[in-house]
Design a protein around this motif. Structure first.
Motif, PDB file in Angstrom:
ATOM      1  N   SER A 119      15.616  26.903  12.966  1.00 46.69           N
ATOM      2  CA  SER A 119      14.496  27.846  12.997  1.00 46.69           C
ATOM      3  C   SER A 119      13.165  27.143  13.221  1.00 46.69           C
ATOM      4  CB  SER A 119      14.442  28.648  11.692  1.00 46.69           C
ATOM      5  OG  SER A 119      14.259  27.791  10.575  1.00 46.69           O
ATOM      6  N   THR A 122      13.099  26.873  17.339  1.00 42.85           N
ATOM      7  CA  THR A 122      13.429  27.965  18.257  1.00 42.85           C
ATOM      8  C   THR A 122      12.177  28.696  18.726  1.00 42.85           C
ATOM      9  OG1 THR A 122      13.897  29.304  16.287  1.00 42.85           O
ATOM     10  CG2 THR A 122      15.774  28.342  17.446  1.00 42.85           C
ATOM     11  N   GLU A 123      11.343  29.147  17.781  1.00 38.98           N
ATOM     12  CA  GLU A 123      10.063  29.789  18.096  1.00 38.98           C
ATOM     13  C   GLU A 123       8.988  29.207  17.196  1.00 38.98           C
ATOM     14  OE1 GLU A 123      11.288  34.295  19.604  1.00 38.98           O
ATOM     15  OE2 GLU A 123      10.643  33.974  17.537  1.00 38.98           O
ATOM     16  N   SER A 135       8.464  30.546  22.444  1.00 40.97           N
ATOM     17  CA  SER A 135       9.878  30.196  22.377  1.00 40.97           C
ATOM     18  C   SER A 135      10.114  28.815  22.982  1.00 40.97           C
ATOM     19  CB  SER A 135      10.713  31.245  23.117  1.00 40.97           C
ATOM     20  OG  SER A 135      12.081  30.900  23.089  1.00 40.97           O
ATOM     21  N   LYS A 138      15.062  28.716  21.627  1.00 41.45           N
ATOM     22  CA  LYS A 138      15.751  29.939  21.217  1.00 41.45           C
ATOM     23  C   LYS A 138      16.806  30.373  22.229  1.00 41.45           C
ATOM     24  CE  LYS A 138      14.965  34.659  19.594  1.00 41.45           C
ATOM     25  NZ  LYS A 138      13.951  35.688  19.255  1.00 41.45           N
TER      26      LYS A 138
END
Length: 262
Positions: A119, A122-123, A135, A138
């Motif tokens: 996490s 990812t973004e 992003s 992701k």
């Protein structure tokens, strides 16, 4: 074990590689059958992601009151990147982001540390509007899920991209943790890892290799690489320098848009 290999490409290429790896995972390939090597089970591979510059979320590890702003900073609040606080509490945000230019220590009133897990990469600024705009990995992770890659087969190793490599080890023991990550992945999955290093993450990985030479006995260095690393994919690596940034500084860049450059 196949020889340790270096590859280069971009993030789209890495997606294709993930698909190819997932496809190969459905069968057991006889690697090097011609020269009598044992069969290699590609289902045992792990993917270790080393993100690039500014590609890891940073979170506050302080309590900071921000006068004249409805927002304060509390432990685990997002710093990089929280666009709301960036624009509404810019002075506080800078205190949490900036490091001392001479010794890379934290601001006396606020400090930030890198987030952990997938996490974190990812973004950068999750949200309905800001999420797609920030992003990073992701879509790549979604591709891996769509093609059946197991959750424990993809491991992110975020780091504080504000620090030079020597300080990463001195402050966070980052390279010790990275070495343990490879060893845990081998123990967990039963096979070596694919390294996906993006942008500045390639320089971090190369620094790790030099650090590793000093950390373990020279005669065990190549053995460790062969045992823990199946292949290395350099995604957008600045191995020849960042000449595009020089060009952008001197004359500007259109990033492919049909606009006349200055």
């Amino acid at each position: 074990m196949p020889p340790w290999r270096f590859r280069s490409g971009d993030l789209a290429c890495a997606m294709v590689i993930a698909v190819a790896t997932a496809t190969a995972a459905s069968v057991v390939v006889a690697a090097g059958a011609a020269d009598g090597e044992a069969e290699f089970d590609y289902r045992k591979l792990s993917g270790i992601i080393i993100p690039g510059f500014a590609s890891t979320q940073l979170r506050a590890w302080s309590v900071l009151d921000c006068p004249y702003s409805p927002f304060d900073f509390n432990p685990l609040d997002s710093v990089w990147l929280d666009s709301t606080k960036l624009f509404s509490a810019v002075n506080c945000w800078l205190k949490c982001m900036l490091l001392d230019p001479y010794n890379q220590t934290d601001h006396p009133e606020c400090k930030s540390r890198p987030d952990s897990g997938l996490s974190a990469i990812t973004e950068l600024d999750p949200g309905y509007i800001t999420g797609p705009l920030s992003s990073i990995w992701k879509e790549w992770v979604k591709w891996c899920v769509d093609f059946g890659i197991e959750a424990n087969a993809i491991i992110a190793v975020p780091y504080d991209w504000r620090l030079p490599p020597s300080m990463l080890e001195e402050r966070d023991l980052y390279f010790h943790k990275l070495k343990l990550t490879f060893e845990i992945a081998l123990k967990l999955r039963g096979g070596p890892s694919l390294v996906f290093a993006h942008s500045m993450g390639n320089n971090v990985f190369r620094y790790f290799l030099e650090w590793l030479k000093l950390e373990i006995a020279p005669k065990h260095y190549i053995q460790w690489l062969d045992k823990h690393i199946h292949a290395y994919f350099a995604v957008g690596a600045p191995l020849l320098g960042s000449t595009e940034s020089v060009r952008a500084t001197l004359s500007g860049t259109t990033s492919g848009l049909p606009i006349t450059e200055v």
